[in-house]
Each structure stands twice: as structure tokens, then as C-alpha cells.
Scaffold this motif. Structure first.
Motif, PDB file in Angstrom:
ATOM      1  N   UNK A 235       0.835  -1.189   0.000  1.00  0.00           N
ATOM      2  CA  UNK A 235       0.000   0.000   0.000  1.00  0.00           C
ATOM      3  C   UNK A 235       0.878   1.251   0.000  1.00  0.00           C
ATOM      4  N   UNK A 236       0.273   2.333  -0.465  1.00  0.00           N
ATOM      5  CA  UNK A 236       0.871   3.660  -0.370  1.00  0.00           C
ATOM      6  C   UNK A 236      -0.148   4.538   0.335  1.00  0.00           C
ATOM      7  N   UNK A 237       0.131   5.820   0.445  1.00  0.00           N
ATOM      8  CA  UNK A 237      -0.857   6.700   1.093  1.00  0.00           C
ATOM      9  C   UNK A 237      -2.125   6.821   0.252  1.00  0.00           C
ATOM     10  N   UNK A 238      -2.016   6.546  -1.068  1.00  0.00           N
ATOM     11  CA  UNK A 238      -3.166   6.675  -1.963  1.00  0.00           C
ATOM     12  C   UNK A 238      -3.781   5.356  -2.393  1.00  0.00           C
ATOM     13  N   UNK A 239      -3.023   4.271  -2.365  1.00  0.00           N
ATOM     14  CA  UNK A 239      -3.480   2.998  -2.910  1.00  0.00           C
ATOM     15  C   UNK A 239      -3.252   1.859  -1.932  1.00  0.00           C
ATOM     16  N   UNK A 240      -4.263   1.003  -1.797  1.00  0.00           N
ATOM     17  CA  UNK A 240      -4.143  -0.231  -1.034  1.00  0.00           C
ATOM     18  C   UNK A 240      -4.353  -1.364  -2.028  1.00  0.00           C
ATOM     19  N   UNK A 241      -3.302  -2.138  -2.294  1.00  0.00           N
ATOM     20  CA  UNK A 241      -3.350  -3.161  -3.329  1.00  0.00           C
ATOM     21  C   UNK A 241      -3.903  -4.493  -2.847  1.00  0.00           C
ATOM     22  N   UNK A 242      -4.192  -4.599  -1.558  1.00  0.00           N
ATOM     23  CA  UNK A 242      -4.780  -5.828  -1.027  1.00  0.00           C
ATOM     24  C   UNK A 242      -3.757  -6.951  -0.880  1.00  0.00           C
ATOM     25  N   UNK A 243      -4.237  -8.069  -0.377  1.00  0.00           N
ATOM     26  CA  UNK A 243      -3.389  -9.239  -0.149  1.00  0.00           C
ATOM     27  C   UNK A 243      -3.296 -10.088  -1.411  1.00  0.00           C
ATOM     28  N   UNK A 244      -2.121 -10.598  -1.681  1.00  0.00           N
ATOM     29  CA  UNK A 244      -1.887 -11.514  -2.806  1.00  0.00           C
ATOM     30  C   UNK A 244      -1.050 -12.683  -2.313  1.00  0.00           C
ATOM     31  N   UNK A 245      -1.348 -13.874  -2.815  1.00  0.00           N
ATOM     32  CA  UNK A 245      -0.558 -15.069  -2.486  1.00  0.00           C
ATOM     33  C   UNK A 245       0.465 -15.293  -3.592  1.00  0.00           C
ATOM     34  N   UNK A 246       1.665 -15.639  -3.179  1.00  0.00           N
ATOM     35  CA  UNK A 246       2.745 -15.831  -4.139  1.00  0.00           C
ATOM     36  C   UNK A 246       3.453 -17.156  -3.834  1.00  0.00           C
ATOM     37  N   UNK A 247       3.333 -18.140  -4.723  1.00  0.00           N
ATOM     38  CA  UNK A 247       3.995 -19.430  -4.489  1.00  0.00           C
ATOM     39  C   UNK A 247       5.527 -19.287  -4.525  1.00  0.00           C
TER      40      UNK A 247
ATOM     41  N   UNK B  29       9.222 -19.329  -5.509  1.00  0.00           N
ATOM     42  CA  UNK B  29       9.931 -19.053  -6.771  1.00  0.00           C
ATOM     43  C   UNK B  29       9.088 -18.316  -7.815  1.00  0.00           C
ATOM     44  N   UNK B  30       7.941 -17.781  -7.403  1.00  0.00           N
ATOM     45  CA  UNK B  30       7.137 -16.942  -8.287  1.00  0.00           C
ATOM     46  C   UNK B  30       7.206 -15.506  -7.772  1.00  0.00           C
ATOM     47  N   UNK B  31       6.588 -14.581  -8.511  1.00  0.00           N
ATOM     48  CA  UNK B  31       6.640 -13.180  -8.090  1.00  0.00           C
ATOM     49  C   UNK B  31       5.259 -12.541  -8.122  1.00  0.00           C
ATOM     50  N   UNK B  32       5.142 -11.498  -7.358  1.00  0.00           N
ATOM     51  CA  UNK B  32       3.981 -10.617  -7.358  1.00  0.00           C
ATOM     52  C   UNK B  32       4.488  -9.266  -7.842  1.00  0.00           C
ATOM     53  N   UNK B  33       3.750  -8.586  -8.707  1.00  0.00           N
ATOM     54  CA  UNK B  33       4.228  -7.294  -9.199  1.00  0.00           C
ATOM     55  C   UNK B  33       3.095  -6.284  -9.298  1.00  0.00           C
ATOM     56  N   UNK B  34       3.477  -5.005  -9.275  1.00  0.00           N
ATOM     57  CA  UNK B  34       2.539  -3.912  -9.490  1.00  0.00           C
ATOM     58  C   UNK B  34       3.296  -2.752 -10.130  1.00  0.00           C
ATOM     59  N   UNK B  35       2.539  -1.903 -10.833  1.00  0.00           N
ATOM     60  CA  UNK B  35       3.104  -0.733 -11.510  1.00  0.00           C
ATOM     61  C   UNK B  35       2.410   0.528 -11.030  1.00  0.00           C
ATOM     62  N   UNK B  36       3.130   1.646 -11.096  1.00  0.00           N
ATOM     63  CA  UNK B  36       2.573   2.940 -10.707  1.00  0.00           C
ATOM     64  C   UNK B  36       3.447   4.046 -11.292  1.00  0.00           C
ATOM     65  N   UNK B  37       2.928   5.245 -11.293  1.00  0.00           N
ATOM     66  CA  UNK B  37       3.699   6.419 -11.697  1.00  0.00           C
ATOM     67  C   UNK B  37       4.110   7.139 -10.409  1.00  0.00           C
TER      68      UNK B  37
ATOM     69  N   UNK C  75      13.787   1.232 -13.465  1.00  0.00           N
ATOM     70  CA  UNK C  75      12.330   1.397 -13.446  1.00  0.00           C
ATOM     71  C   UNK C  75      11.649   0.105 -13.049  1.00  0.00           C
ATOM     72  N   UNK C  76      12.368  -0.997 -13.052  1.00  0.00           N
ATOM     73  CA  UNK C  76      11.847  -2.267 -12.546  1.00  0.00           C
ATOM     74  C   UNK C  76      12.672  -2.623 -11.315  1.00  0.00           C
ATOM     75  N   UNK C  77      12.020  -2.605 -10.166  1.00  0.00           N
ATOM     76  CA  UNK C  77      12.690  -2.923  -8.907  1.00  0.00           C
ATOM     77  C   UNK C  77      12.413  -4.380  -8.583  1.00  0.00           C
ATOM     78  N   UNK C  78      13.468  -5.189  -8.530  1.00  0.00           N
ATOM     79  CA  UNK C  78      13.325  -6.623  -8.273  1.00  0.00           C
ATOM     80  C   UNK C  78      13.753  -6.922  -6.843  1.00  0.00           C
ATOM     81  N   UNK C  79      12.762  -7.263  -6.029  1.00  0.00           N
ATOM     82  CA  UNK C  79      12.996  -7.609  -4.640  1.00  0.00           C
ATOM     83  C   UNK C  79      12.881  -9.117  -4.463  1.00  0.00           C
ATOM     84  N   UNK C  80      13.727  -9.661  -3.601  1.00  0.00           N
ATOM     85  CA  UNK C  80      13.717 -11.087  -3.279  1.00  0.00           C
ATOM     86  C   UNK C  80      13.485 -11.210  -1.784  1.00  0.00           C
TER      87      UNK C  80
END
Length: 150
Positions: A55-67, A69-77, A117-122
Motif C-alpha cells: 500500500x501507499x498513502x493513496x493505494x491499497x493493493x490488497x493481499x496476494x498469495x505468491x507461491x 519461486x514466483x513473483x507478485x508485481x505492481x506498476x505505478x507512476x 524502473x523495474x525494482x526486483x525484490x527477493x
């Protein structure tokens, strides 16, 4: 309207369209207005599922499950820091096997010009790691440096 007025309105509209388009290209060239993508990889051991809530101060992206070795991603300006206004900050809470931790996958003040512009977190049991832009090394942090406040 007479023909001259119609012509002037049409020319003014066309001029404004081109000026706005060039201004957008100018801001994009500065890196303002481009989308940033955050990818959060489940790098936990033993095949554990990772649950992510960002979440940010403007957006709450909710909960996501990630198996594993897989990834969860989101985009924003991202909003940049300007005249004392704080730029975009996203915080994420991550949970697995009864553990819960928080980190900031994007903080304009911290990452604005340093990373791609693509931040890859592990996400690892010891803390989150990010791929650094220039030398592609992983920079790892401990969980205690982060809070869940967006």
C-alpha cells in the motif's frame, strides 16, 4: 462562427495538442511520468507460500498469495519530491509460516535515481534483497529496518 474563427480555434487546438505531447515527452525524458514496476519474488526456502500486502498513502493493493519461486508485481507512476512534498512510498507486509515482516519496496527519497524502473525484490527469511542497477549485485537488508507505515 465565421470561417476565420473556426480556423483559429482549430489551429489553437492543434497547437495545444502538440505542445502537450512535447511536454509529456520532456517529462518522460527526465524520468518523471514513467511507470515504475515493483516485482517481489518469493525466495523463501522449503516451498513456503508468501502472502504480500502492499500500500501507499493513496493505494491499497490488497493481499496476494505468491507461491515459492514466483513473483507478485505492481506498476505505478511515482510522485517526485517537490517543494517539501514527499514522493511516493510503498510499504509491503509479507507473511509466511506464521511470520510477519514489513519493508518499503519503493521510497522515492531512497530509490529515486539509484535503481531501474523495474525494482526486483527477493523476500528471504533474513530480509528483503534488491538488485542494484549498475553492478547487478544484490543488496540485502534486515527486517528490523522497516515499518508497515505507508
Amino acid at each position: 462562427m465565421n470561417p476565420w474563427q473556426i480556423t483559429w480555434v482549430w489551429l489553437l487546438s492543434l497547437t495545444l495538442f502538440f505542445v502537450a505531447n512535447e511536454a509529456r515527452d520532456f517529462w518522460d525524458a527526465l524520468g518523471i511520468g514513467e511507470k515504475t514496476k515493483v516485482k517481489i519474488y518469493n525466495d523463501l526456502q522449503y516451498g513456503a507460500y508468501l502472502c504480500v500486502h502492499c500500500k501507499s498513502k493513496d493505494d491499497d493493493l490488497g493481499w496476494e498469495a505468491c507461491p515459492y519461486r514466483h513473483s507478485y508485481s505492481f506498476e505505478f507512476r511515482p510522485e517526485f519530491e517537490f517543494w517539501g512534498r514527499t514522493g511516493t512510498v510503498f510499504s509491503c507486509e509479507v507473511r509466511w509460516n506464521g511470520e510477519s515482516h514489513c519493508f518499503e519496496p519503493f521510497n522515492y527519497g531512497r530509490y529515486g535515481a539509484i535503481f531501474d524502473r523495474v525494482l526486483k525484490w527477493y523476500v528471504r527469511p533474513s530480509g528483503p534483497c534488491i538488485t542494484e542497477k549498475h553492478n547487478r549485485h544484490l543488496l540485502c537488508y534486515t527486517w528490523d529496518k522497516y515499518s508497515c507505515n505507508a
